[in-house]
Structure formats: structure tokens, C-alpha cells
Design a protein around this motif. Sequence first.
Motif, PDB file in Angstrom:
ATOM      1  N   MET A  68       0.839  -1.197   0.000  1.00  0.00           N
ATOM      2  CA  MET A  68       0.000   0.000   0.000  1.00  0.00           C
ATOM      3  C   MET A  68       0.877   1.250   0.000  1.00  0.00           C
ATOM      4  O   MET A  68       1.842   1.341   0.752  1.00  0.00           O
ATOM      5  N   THR A  69       0.558   2.215  -0.852  1.00  0.00           N
ATOM      6  CA  THR A  69       1.272   3.482  -0.883  1.00  0.00           C
ATOM      7  C   THR A  69       0.460   4.556  -0.170  1.00  0.00           C
ATOM      8  O   THR A  69      -0.697   4.355   0.205  1.00  0.00           O
ATOM      9  N   ASP A  70       1.103   5.720  -0.013  1.00  0.00           N
ATOM     10  CA  ASP A  70       0.435   6.876   0.586  1.00  0.00           C
ATOM     11  C   ASP A  70      -0.058   7.854  -0.471  1.00  0.00           C
ATOM     12  O   ASP A  70      -0.344   9.012  -0.163  1.00  0.00           O
ATOM     13  N   ASN A  71      -0.165   7.381  -1.725  1.00  0.00           N
ATOM     14  CA  ASN A  71      -0.611   8.266  -2.791  1.00  0.00           C
ATOM     15  C   ASN A  71      -1.959   8.899  -2.507  1.00  0.00           C
ATOM     16  O   ASN A  71      -2.190  10.074  -2.820  1.00  0.00           O
ATOM     17  N   ALA A  72      -2.878   8.151  -1.923  1.00  0.00           N
ATOM     18  CA  ALA A  72      -4.226   8.653  -1.700  1.00  0.00           C
ATOM     19  C   ALA A  72      -4.230   9.879  -0.795  1.00  0.00           C
ATOM     20  O   ALA A  72      -5.112  10.745  -0.905  1.00  0.00           O
ATOM     21  N   LYS A  73      -3.239   9.983   0.073  1.00  0.00           N
ATOM     22  CA  LYS A  73      -3.187  11.099   1.011  1.00  0.00           C
ATOM     23  C   LYS A  73      -2.350  12.260   0.487  1.00  0.00           C
ATOM     24  O   LYS A  73      -2.705  13.430   0.696  1.00  0.00           O
ATOM     25  N   TYR A  74      -1.256  11.965  -0.209  1.00  0.00           N
ATOM     26  CA  TYR A  74      -0.290  13.010  -0.544  1.00  0.00           C
ATOM     27  C   TYR A  74      -0.179  13.331  -2.034  1.00  0.00           C
ATOM     28  O   TYR A  74       0.465  14.319  -2.390  1.00  0.00           O
ATOM     29  N   TYR A  75      -0.763  12.518  -2.905  1.00  0.00           N
ATOM     30  CA  TYR A  75      -0.846  12.841  -4.325  1.00  0.00           C
ATOM     31  C   TYR A  75      -2.242  13.381  -4.584  1.00  0.00           C
ATOM     32  O   TYR A  75      -3.251  12.699  -4.333  1.00  0.00           O
ATOM     33  N   ILE A  76      -2.317  14.624  -5.096  1.00  0.00           N
ATOM     34  CA  ILE A  76      -3.598  15.323  -5.244  1.00  0.00           C
ATOM     35  C   ILE A  76      -3.783  15.674  -6.714  1.00  0.00           C
ATOM     36  O   ILE A  76      -3.170  16.621  -7.221  1.00  0.00           O
ATOM     37  N   PRO A  77      -4.583  14.905  -7.448  1.00  0.00           N
ATOM     38  CA  PRO A  77      -4.733  15.130  -8.885  1.00  0.00           C
ATOM     39  C   PRO A  77      -5.364  16.484  -9.206  1.00  0.00           C
ATOM     40  O   PRO A  77      -6.128  17.047  -8.407  1.00  0.00           O
ATOM     41  N   ALA A  78      -5.029  16.994 -10.387  1.00  0.00           N
ATOM     42  CA  ALA A  78      -5.578  18.268 -10.847  1.00  0.00           C
ATOM     43  C   ALA A  78      -7.098  18.263 -10.790  1.00  0.00           C
ATOM     44  O   ALA A  78      -7.751  17.281 -11.147  1.00  0.00           O
ATOM     45  N   GLY A  79      -7.657  19.358 -10.313  1.00  0.00           N
ATOM     46  CA  GLY A  79      -9.105  19.542 -10.301  1.00  0.00           C
ATOM     47  C   GLY A  79      -9.818  19.000  -9.094  1.00  0.00           C
ATOM     48  O   GLY A  79     -10.975  19.366  -8.848  1.00  0.00           O
ATOM     49  N   THR A  80      -9.189  18.135  -8.307  1.00  0.00           N
ATOM     50  CA  THR A  80      -9.892  17.501  -7.197  1.00  0.00           C
ATOM     51  C   THR A  80     -10.087  18.429  -6.001  1.00  0.00           C
ATOM     52  O   THR A  80     -10.880  18.117  -5.111  1.00  0.00           O
ATOM     53  N   THR A  81      -9.391  19.558  -5.972  1.00  0.00           N
ATOM     54  CA  THR A  81      -9.583  20.520  -4.885  1.00  0.00           C
ATOM     55  C   THR A  81     -10.147  21.840  -5.395  1.00  0.00           C
ATOM     56  O   THR A  81     -10.147  22.841  -4.671  1.00  0.00           O
ATOM     57  N   ALA A  82     -10.628  21.869  -6.654  1.00  0.00           N
ATOM     58  CA  ALA A  82     -11.122  23.108  -7.246  1.00  0.00           C
ATOM     59  C   ALA A  82     -12.296  23.665  -6.437  1.00  0.00           C
ATOM     60  O   ALA A  82     -13.151  22.920  -5.937  1.00  0.00           O
ATOM     61  N   SER A  83     -12.317  25.012  -6.338  1.00  0.00           N
ATOM     62  CA  SER A  83     -13.389  25.679  -5.606  1.00  0.00           C
ATOM     63  C   SER A  83     -13.510  27.108  -6.103  1.00  0.00           C
ATOM     64  O   SER A  83     -12.536  27.877  -6.020  1.00  0.00           O
ATOM     65  N   GLY A  84     -14.672  27.469  -6.639  1.00  0.00           N
ATOM     66  CA  GLY A  84     -14.875  28.825  -7.120  1.00  0.00           C
ATOM     67  C   GLY A  84     -13.888  29.176  -8.224  1.00  0.00           C
ATOM     68  O   GLY A  84     -13.752  28.470  -9.215  1.00  0.00           O
ATOM     69  N   VAL A  85     -13.154  30.281  -8.044  1.00  0.00           N
ATOM     70  CA  VAL A  85     -12.198  30.730  -9.062  1.00  0.00           C
ATOM     71  C   VAL A  85     -10.877  29.980  -8.971  1.00  0.00           C
ATOM     72  O   VAL A  85      -9.976  30.217  -9.782  1.00  0.00           O
ATOM     73  N   TYR A  86     -10.769  29.045  -8.037  1.00  0.00           N
ATOM     74  CA  TYR A  86      -9.502  28.360  -7.818  1.00  0.00           C
ATOM     75  C   TYR A  86      -9.510  26.959  -8.429  1.00  0.00           C
ATOM     76  O   TYR A  86     -10.388  26.145  -8.139  1.00  0.00           O
ATOM     77  N   ASP A  87      -8.504  26.688  -9.273  1.00  0.00           N
ATOM     78  CA  ASP A  87      -8.311  25.336  -9.788  1.00  0.00           C
ATOM     79  C   ASP A  87      -7.731  24.415  -8.720  1.00  0.00           C
ATOM     80  O   ASP A  87      -7.960  23.204  -8.739  1.00  0.00           O
ATOM     81  N   THR A  88      -6.930  24.985  -7.821  1.00  0.00           N
ATOM     82  CA  THR A  88      -6.224  24.217  -6.799  1.00  0.00           C
ATOM     83  C   THR A  88      -6.354  24.932  -5.467  1.00  0.00           C
ATOM     84  O   THR A  88      -6.120  26.148  -5.385  1.00  0.00           O
ATOM     85  N   VAL A  89      -6.732  24.191  -4.439  1.00  0.00           N
ATOM     86  CA  VAL A  89      -6.790  24.731  -3.074  1.00  0.00           C
ATOM     87  C   VAL A  89      -6.157  23.703  -2.149  1.00  0.00           C
ATOM     88  O   VAL A  89      -6.754  22.672  -1.834  1.00  0.00           O
ATOM     89  N   ILE A  90      -4.925  23.980  -1.722  1.00  0.00           N
ATOM     90  CA  ILE A  90      -4.221  23.110  -0.793  1.00  0.00           C
ATOM     91  C   ILE A  90      -4.066  23.867   0.519  1.00  0.00           C
ATOM     92  O   ILE A  90      -3.395  24.898   0.581  1.00  0.00           O
ATOM     93  N   THR A  91      -4.714  23.384   1.557  1.00  0.00           N
ATOM     94  CA  THR A  91      -4.651  24.004   2.878  1.00  0.00           C
ATOM     95  C   THR A  91      -3.953  23.054   3.849  1.00  0.00           C
ATOM     96  O   THR A  91      -3.887  21.842   3.604  1.00  0.00           O
ATOM     97  N   PRO A  92      -3.426  23.585   4.949  1.00  0.00           N
ATOM     98  CA  PRO A  92      -2.853  22.687   5.959  1.00  0.00           C
ATOM     99  C   PRO A  92      -3.838  21.619   6.421  1.00  0.00           C
ATOM    100  O   PRO A  92      -3.459  20.468   6.662  1.00  0.00           O
ATOM    101  N   GLU A  93      -5.113  21.981   6.524  1.00  0.00           N
ATOM    102  CA  GLU A  93      -6.120  21.015   6.954  1.00  0.00           C
ATOM    103  C   GLU A  93      -6.291  19.895   5.943  1.00  0.00           C
ATOM    104  O   GLU A  93      -6.487  18.723   6.302  1.00  0.00           O
ATOM    105  N   LYS A  94      -6.183  20.237   4.643  1.00  0.00           N
ATOM    106  CA  LYS A  94      -6.320  19.235   3.592  1.00  0.00           C
ATOM    107  C   LYS A  94      -5.224  18.183   3.694  1.00  0.00           C
ATOM    108  O   LYS A  94      -5.471  16.984   3.512  1.00  0.00           O
ATOM    109  N   VAL A  95      -4.006  18.630   3.988  1.00  0.00           N
ATOM    110  CA  VAL A  95      -2.859  17.722   3.989  1.00  0.00           C
ATOM    111  C   VAL A  95      -2.616  17.113   5.370  1.00  0.00           C
ATOM    112  O   VAL A  95      -1.968  16.070   5.479  1.00  0.00           O
ATOM    113  N   GLY A  96      -3.114  17.759   6.420  1.00  0.00           N
ATOM    114  CA  GLY A  96      -2.903  17.247   7.765  1.00  0.00           C
ATOM    115  C   GLY A  96      -1.611  17.732   8.384  1.00  0.00           C
ATOM    116  O   GLY A  96      -0.971  17.003   9.144  1.00  0.00           O
ATOM    117  N   TRP A  97      -1.204  18.978   8.018  1.00  0.00           N
ATOM    118  CA  TRP A  97      -0.022  19.552   8.634  1.00  0.00           C
ATOM    119  C   TRP A  97      -0.327  20.957   9.113  1.00  0.00           C
ATOM    120  O   TRP A  97      -1.484  21.342   9.225  1.00  0.00           O
TER     121      TRP A  97
END
Length: 299
Positions: A1-30
Motif C-alpha cells: 500500500m502506498t500513501d498516494n491517496a493522502k499526498y498525491y492530489i490530482p488536478a481539479g480535485t480541490t477546485a473551488s470557485g475561481v480556484y483550480d487548486t486549493v491546498i490548505t494545511p487542513e487538507k494535507v494534515g499539517w
Amino acid sequence: MTDNAKYYIPAGTTASGVYDTVITPEKVGWEWSGLKIANLRAGEETQIATGETELLVLPLDTGASVTLDGEKYMLAGRESVFASATDYLYVPRHKSFTLRAEKAGRIALPATKATSDKPVRYCPAGEAVTALRGSGRSSRQVTNYALGNAVETSHLLVCEVLTPGGNWSSYPPHKHEEHGENERELEEIYYFEVRGGRKCGCGCAEKDSGAFGLQEVYSSPKHQIDVSARVRSGDVVAVPFGYHGPSAAAPFYDLYYLNVMGGPAEDAVWKAVDDPYHGWQRAEWEKEDVDRRLPFYTI
């Protein structure tokens, strides 16, 4: 088992409003590092509040204006991340501003939590520092925007790396997960763009959505992690700890990544240690020439 599901974030999966990418500390767990990529139409505006974070306004493929504290800052931007460095703006915590795209395009907002107040600073492209690193198939170009240059931040470190097709960067693999004389604890975000494609019969360059690179993150003596990802434009890999590298550009596909780093140290410097199994390769760089395809641009 890899940790890809937690730390690899494909394009578009965090899109919100005008943002294509939204990476927050809460999203990653840091705790520290974050990134947003605004994708705006020509003339479109958005309101941004920094809160407890500091950030850069860093155009990727457009120009922009920022209205802040009654001042208007014009950012000429660039045609693409492969064409040139860009002018940019440092914005400290506890600020609100209006971001406006001068033409349709994307603007990166790399950020970290801040613990001190620094002045707003407009930075012409000449304040970025670009250099060639490595040689042979380890050749790449690094451009520092808030790392080893005159830009003063609380905790934010930002750079870009350009890797010609077929080359490896972020190599030898290294880590920055604990504080010491030769190392700093830094959470790191890799945001990727990839270019390349076939030539069709009429000679035009086809848009190639299949262009890709590879990113590895693996365990250090103190932390277990296993990320092995095929990355395409818009993808993100988050590195909380562990050895990371290589960032490999597939042959004929040039690889770009934006690095965003932050951590608890107050000195805002980057220090990392190589995987001892591979660090010897740095001495071999002196025996080869730098890839002739570099630099992609000069400042």
C-alpha cells in the motif's frame, strides 16, 4: 500500500470557485504550507484575505493587478512558466486585497502561516535569482522567489524548478524534516506543469494532455512514507517528511514545478540533507557539462 491517496492530489480535485487548486494545511494534515491557483477570466476580480498567512502573488501565465491598502500594484506577469521569470508581490498576514487578471490566466498564491509582520513588497522579476544546478541528465534550472534572495518573509520559502525532458531534478533525494545545523523542518508542496506533444502533419503543436513526469517520496530513518506518482499539469504532491526525489521529466516532456515550503524555524532558510546512499552523485556533476537545452530563460 502506498500513501498516494493522502499526498498525491490530482488536478481539479480541490477546485473551488475561481480556484483550480486549493491546498490548505487542513487538507494535507499539517500546520504550515498552503497553495491556491486562481484561474481568472480577462478582467475578472476576486477578493482575498490573508488571515494568519503570508503569501506571494505569483503570475503563472498572465498579468495581474493587486489593490491593497489604497495602492495598486501592476504585475506584468509572463506568457508561461517556461518562458520567463515573473514580477510578483509579497503580502503579509492580516491583509485584504483585490486580485484582478489583466488577461485570462492563472495566478499562484503560495502561502504559509506567519508569526511576524513583514512589509508589503513589490518584487520585479530581477529580484528573483535563477541558476543552473547539476549536470548531464541531472541538469535543471532553479528560480528562487522567496529563498536565498532579498525578499524577507516570516516563514515562507518559494522557488520554481524547470527540468528538460528526460532529466531528473530534486536529486539526489533529500529530506528536511527536523531542525539541526544542516537541516530545517519544512513542509513542502510540489505543484506541477508539463509541456510537450507531437507534431502533426501541418506542423502545429498538438495540445498533449498525456504529457507527464514522475515524483517519488520515500521513508527516512524517522518517518515512514511511500509516494510514487505519475504527475501531469495541475497535479500536486505534498511532502510532509521523508526523502523526496527524483522529480523525473519523461523524455520529450519538459517538467515545471512550483515549490512552497514552510516550517517552525524563524530564520526562513532552506537546509536539507541528502540520502547518504545517493549524495555522492553531487561530486560527479563536475565531470559532465550542463544540459545544452538550459537555460530556458535568463533574468
